[in-house]
Write a protein that holds these residues in place. Structure first.
Motif, PDB file in Angstrom:
ATOM      1  N   ASP A   1      -2.030   5.189  20.799  1.00  0.00           N
ATOM      2  CA  ASP A   1      -2.043   5.943  19.544  1.00  0.00           C
ATOM      3  C   ASP A   1      -0.816   6.828  19.396  1.00  0.00           C
ATOM      4  O   ASP A   1      -0.447   7.218  18.280  1.00  0.00           O
ATOM      5  N   ALA A   2      -0.176   7.159  20.534  1.00  0.00           N
ATOM      6  CA  ALA A   2       1.041   7.970  20.479  1.00  0.00           C
ATOM      7  C   ALA A   2       2.208   7.208  19.864  1.00  0.00           C
ATOM      8  O   ALA A   2       3.265   7.781  19.625  1.00  0.00           O
ATOM      9  N   LEU A   3       2.022   5.920  19.600  1.00  0.00           N
ATOM     10  CA  LEU A   3       3.065   5.107  18.969  1.00  0.00           C
ATOM     11  C   LEU A   3       2.959   5.111  17.444  1.00  0.00           C
ATOM     12  O   LEU A   3       3.774   4.489  16.754  1.00  0.00           O
ATOM     13  N   LEU A   4       1.966   5.806  16.900  1.00  0.00           N
ATOM     14  CA  LEU A   4       1.784   5.857  15.445  1.00  0.00           C
ATOM     15  C   LEU A   4       2.684   6.929  14.838  1.00  0.00           C
ATOM     16  O   LEU A   4       3.013   7.928  15.476  1.00  0.00           O
ATOM     17  N   VAL A   5       3.051   6.718  13.576  1.00  0.00           N
ATOM     18  CA  VAL A   5       3.939   7.631  12.849  1.00  0.00           C
ATOM     19  C   VAL A   5       3.195   8.158  11.625  1.00  0.00           C
ATOM     20  O   VAL A   5       2.671   7.360  10.840  1.00  0.00           O
ATOM     21  N   PRO A   6       3.133   9.472  11.432  1.00  0.00           N
ATOM     22  CA  PRO A   6       2.452  10.009  10.240  1.00  0.00           C
ATOM     23  C   PRO A   6       3.343   9.936   9.010  1.00  0.00           C
ATOM     24  O   PRO A   6       4.533  10.261   9.066  1.00  0.00           O
ATOM     25  N   ILE A   7       2.768   9.504   7.903  1.00  0.00           N
ATOM     26  CA  ILE A   7       3.468   9.542   6.617  1.00  0.00           C
ATOM     27  C   ILE A   7       2.498  10.077   5.567  1.00  0.00           C
ATOM     28  O   ILE A   7       1.288  10.138   5.784  1.00  0.00           O
ATOM     29  N   ARG A   8       3.034  10.445   4.437  1.00  0.00           N
ATOM     30  CA  ARG A   8       2.204  10.967   3.354  1.00  0.00           C
ATOM     31  C   ARG A   8       1.462   9.833   2.675  1.00  0.00           C
ATOM     32  O   ARG A   8       1.886   8.676   2.697  1.00  0.00           O
ATOM     33  N   TRP A   9       0.353  10.199   2.031  1.00  0.00           N
ATOM     34  CA  TRP A   9      -0.479   9.196   1.367  1.00  0.00           C
ATOM     35  C   TRP A   9       0.328   8.427   0.315  1.00  0.00           C
ATOM     36  O   TRP A   9       0.242   7.201   0.228  1.00  0.00           O
ATOM     37  N   TYR A  10       1.127   9.144  -0.493  1.00  0.00           N
ATOM     38  CA  TYR A  10       1.871   8.461  -1.546  1.00  0.00           C
ATOM     39  C   TYR A  10       2.913   7.521  -0.942  1.00  0.00           C
ATOM     40  O   TYR A  10       3.232   6.472  -1.527  1.00  0.00           O
ATOM     41  N   GLN A  11       3.480   7.895   0.212  1.00  0.00           N
ATOM     42  CA  GLN A  11       4.456   7.014   0.844  1.00  0.00           C
ATOM     43  C   GLN A  11       3.800   5.714   1.300  1.00  0.00           C
ATOM     44  O   GLN A  11       4.379   4.632   1.186  1.00  0.00           O
ATOM     45  N   TYR A  12       2.579   5.840   1.811  1.00  0.00           N
ATOM     46  CA  TYR A  12       1.840   4.645   2.213  1.00  0.00           C
ATOM     47  C   TYR A  12       1.568   3.755   0.996  1.00  0.00           C
ATOM     48  O   TYR A  12       1.688   2.520   1.071  1.00  0.00           O
ATOM     49  N   GLN A  13       1.216   4.345  -0.132  1.00  0.00           N
ATOM     50  CA  GLN A  13       0.969   3.575  -1.347  1.00  0.00           C
ATOM     51  C   GLN A  13       2.240   2.864  -1.812  1.00  0.00           C
ATOM     52  O   GLN A  13       2.187   1.727  -2.280  1.00  0.00           O
ATOM     53  N   HIS A  14       3.383   3.527  -1.669  1.00  0.00           N
ATOM     54  CA  HIS A  14       4.658   2.888  -2.021  1.00  0.00           C
ATOM     55  C   HIS A  14       4.921   1.685  -1.121  1.00  0.00           C
ATOM     56  O   HIS A  14       5.387   0.631  -1.582  1.00  0.00           O
ATOM     57  N   LEU A  15       4.650   1.840   0.180  1.00  0.00           N
ATOM     58  CA  LEU A  15       4.857   0.719   1.098  1.00  0.00           C
ATOM     59  C   LEU A  15       3.941  -0.448   0.747  1.00  0.00           C
ATOM     60  O   LEU A  15       4.357  -1.610   0.796  1.00  0.00           O
ATOM     61  N   LEU A  16       2.703  -0.138   0.384  1.00  0.00           N
ATOM     62  CA  LEU A  16       1.771  -1.185  -0.051  1.00  0.00           C
ATOM     63  C   LEU A  16       2.322  -1.916  -1.274  1.00  0.00           C
ATOM     64  O   LEU A  16       2.326  -3.156  -1.329  1.00  0.00           O
ATOM     65  N   ALA A  17       2.775  -1.145  -2.248  1.00  0.00           N
ATOM     66  CA  ALA A  17       3.258  -1.733  -3.496  1.00  0.00           C
ATOM     67  C   ALA A  17       4.489  -2.609  -3.268  1.00  0.00           C
ATOM     68  O   ALA A  17       4.712  -3.578  -4.003  1.00  0.00           O
ATOM     69  N   ARG A  18       5.274  -2.303  -2.263  1.00  0.00           N
ATOM     70  CA  ARG A  18       6.483  -3.063  -1.974  1.00  0.00           C
ATOM     71  C   ARG A  18       6.235  -4.208  -1.000  1.00  0.00           C
ATOM     72  O   ARG A  18       7.167  -4.868  -0.564  1.00  0.00           O
ATOM     73  N   GLY A  19       4.982  -4.408  -0.613  1.00  0.00           N
ATOM     74  CA  GLY A  19       4.650  -5.499   0.296  1.00  0.00           C
ATOM     75  C   GLY A  19       5.123  -5.260   1.720  1.00  0.00           C
ATOM     76  O   GLY A  19       5.348  -6.218   2.473  1.00  0.00           O
TER      77      GLY A  19
END
Length: 502
Positions: free
Chosen positions: A451-469
């Protein structure tokens, strides 16, 4: 209840503990805005009270506890089991002293599962809030409305402390707490804390002239702190300065929020080792950082170069250089150009613009008198700045009172509110695709290390990544965290899409 104003590094923590001892509370909650500062305070209080009396509770506290235990020569299996047990106990009414974020307190208002036990735990407890100015008006309103609720209904007692209290925050705290008690450091202490010499610099920090000044300071043997307002700008600046520092044989570090938990903790410790308090040997150093450095680490560098920011943020950045005031006043350079990233991070941007106007009124090369900082703050929080702040705060406070406390009943959680909480405060932890193999190799035997390999990002940033595939389709059978197709580098951190301004 009380409010405490004193310079950074002047002993506020010790004063807070003396205040708490006089309250004789059922429990003490030490509340801080950033995970790094919570981890540091947990270590400090554990040494004072011992680990059986102090708990740590935040989104990555299990990892932090795991690292503490590994440093004590636990085996990975023993550290994993013990860290999980300690984290679970911190979530219960077990430890008399707990270090946590105010978002843990807000779980009661958002009616997350078990919130009734939280409210019982908060009854007649003492809360120390450090650096309350770190929250923007929307979140601050939710925090302070919860404070008022606990004061009125659960007999909780609060100490708020900071190097600065903007007038609108100070007035609302005094109203909520029903007290005018304001403890302020005396004139003699402020005279000792004249630690910084202020310079306003034209242009952008990352322009050729700014880079020349930074290199000259490092070449002169100084420990240099460079603070910018976005991760992207920090990465770009690092790409320019790091190769040069490496050629000169100078130690350099980059710190921001988009590192894995493992890399972030390692970097923080390396920076503390190189530039912490009471160094026995000072050597040239470069630290490039974002806002995460403002209240997270007890650093003591020699000179600061910074992007423009609200006055409260600038003062925290100043506090990372010549922290103890044992050397002549340290130079702090505030660059005046407002780039797009600064305008997005600090909204409304007029607060930063007004800060620069106030600082321009000071003589060039002024040695900052920290006793006069409150006058600067009061000058910033006038007119358009004050109106914008109050409108944002009051709207959020009214909505919060109506939507949360008016409907707070025992044994009736609200899944919609719980989802809203996670979007507002938890963000999303993602796994860079390049680390999948390491994660899969670790997850069976060392799940916390995985789990120490995970990176925190903001919710909106995650939505942008989803939208960009850029998010891999979920594989429920593999029990993977969200995997993102973006570059990750242990030196630079995670890069998002090319036009990301943050």
């Amino acid at each position: 209840h009380a409010l405490l104003i004193a310079p950074t590094g002047s002993g506020k923590t010790e004063a807070a503990l003396l205040w708490a001892a006089r309250q004789r509370p059922a429990r003490l909650f030490y509340t801080l805005p950033y995970q790094a500062s919570m981890n540091a305070m947990y270590g400090r209080l554990s040494r004072l009270f011992d680990t059986e009396r102090v708990g740590l509770l935040h989104g990555r506290s299990t990892l932090a506890l795991y690292r503490f235990l590994m440093a004590q020569e636990y085996t990975p299996d023993a550290a994993t089991a013990t860290a999980r047990a300690l984290r679970n106990k911190a979530g219960l009414a077990y430890y008399p002293v707990r270090v946590f974020s105010p978002y843990q307190m807000l779980k009661a208002a958002f009616q997350l599962k078990g919130y009734e036990a939280l409210l019982a735990d908060f009854t007649r407890a003492a809360f120390v809030f450090d650096e309350i100015h770190a929250y923007e008006p929307h979140r601050l309103a939710m925090i302070l409305e919860t404070v008022g609720y606990l004061v009125r209904h659960y007999e909780a007692c609060f100490l708020f402390m900071s190097a600065t209290f903007p007038r609108p925050i100070r007035e609302r705290l005094q109203h909520l707490l029903g007290t005018e008690a304001l403890i302020r450091a005396d004139a003699a202490l402020y005279r000792h804390f004249r630690r910084h010499r202020l310079h306003l610099a034209e242009g952008d920090l990352a322009a050729p002239e700014g880079l020349r000044r930074i290199r000259e300071a490092i070449a002169a043997g100084q420990q240099v702190l460079v603070v910018v307002n976005t991760v992207r700008k920090a990465q770009e600046l690092w790409a320019v300065l790091h190769p040069w520092a490496e050629e000169q044989g100078i130690e350099a570090h980059l710190l921001h929020s988009r590192f894995t938990g493992q890399d972030r903790l390692s970097k923080e410790q390396a920076i503390l080792d190189a530039a912490g308090l009471n160094q026995t040997e000072r050597r040239p150093l470069l630290v490039v950082a974002t806002q995460v450095v403002e209240v997270s680490l007890n650093l003591d560098l020699d000179v600061l170069f910074t992007d423009p920011a609200p006055l409260e943020a600038l003062l925290q950045r100043f506090g990372r250089v010549n922290r103890l005031g044992k050397r002549p006043p340290a130079d702090v350079f505030v660059f005046q150009e407002m780039d797009d990233g600064t305008r997005r991070v600090y909204r409304p941007a007029v607060q930063v613009e007004r800060t620069l106007e106030v600082l321009r009124e000071a003589p060039a090369g002024l040695v900052v008198d920290e006793a006069r900082i409150q006058d600067w703050l009061d000058a910033v929080y006038t007119g358009e700045v004050l109106t914008a702040w109050e409108e944002a705060y009051e709207q959020s406070a009214a909505e919060f009172r109506h939507n949360f406390f008016a409907d707070l009943l025992p044994f009736r959680g609200n899944p919609a509110l719980a989802d809203q909480f996670h979007r507002l405060f938890d963000g999303v932890e993602v796994l860079p695709e390049g680390l999948m193999g390491t994660w899969e190799a670790l997850r069976a035997e060392q799940p916390i290390a995985a789990d120490a390999l995970l990176v925190p990002i903001r919710w909106y940033q995650y939505q942008h990544l989803l939208a960009r595939g850029l998010v891999l389709p979920p594989d429920k059978s593999a029990d993977l965290p969200p995997v993102v197709r973006v570059p990750y580098d242990g030196e630079k951190g995670m890069s998002l899409w090319e036009d990301d301004a943050y």
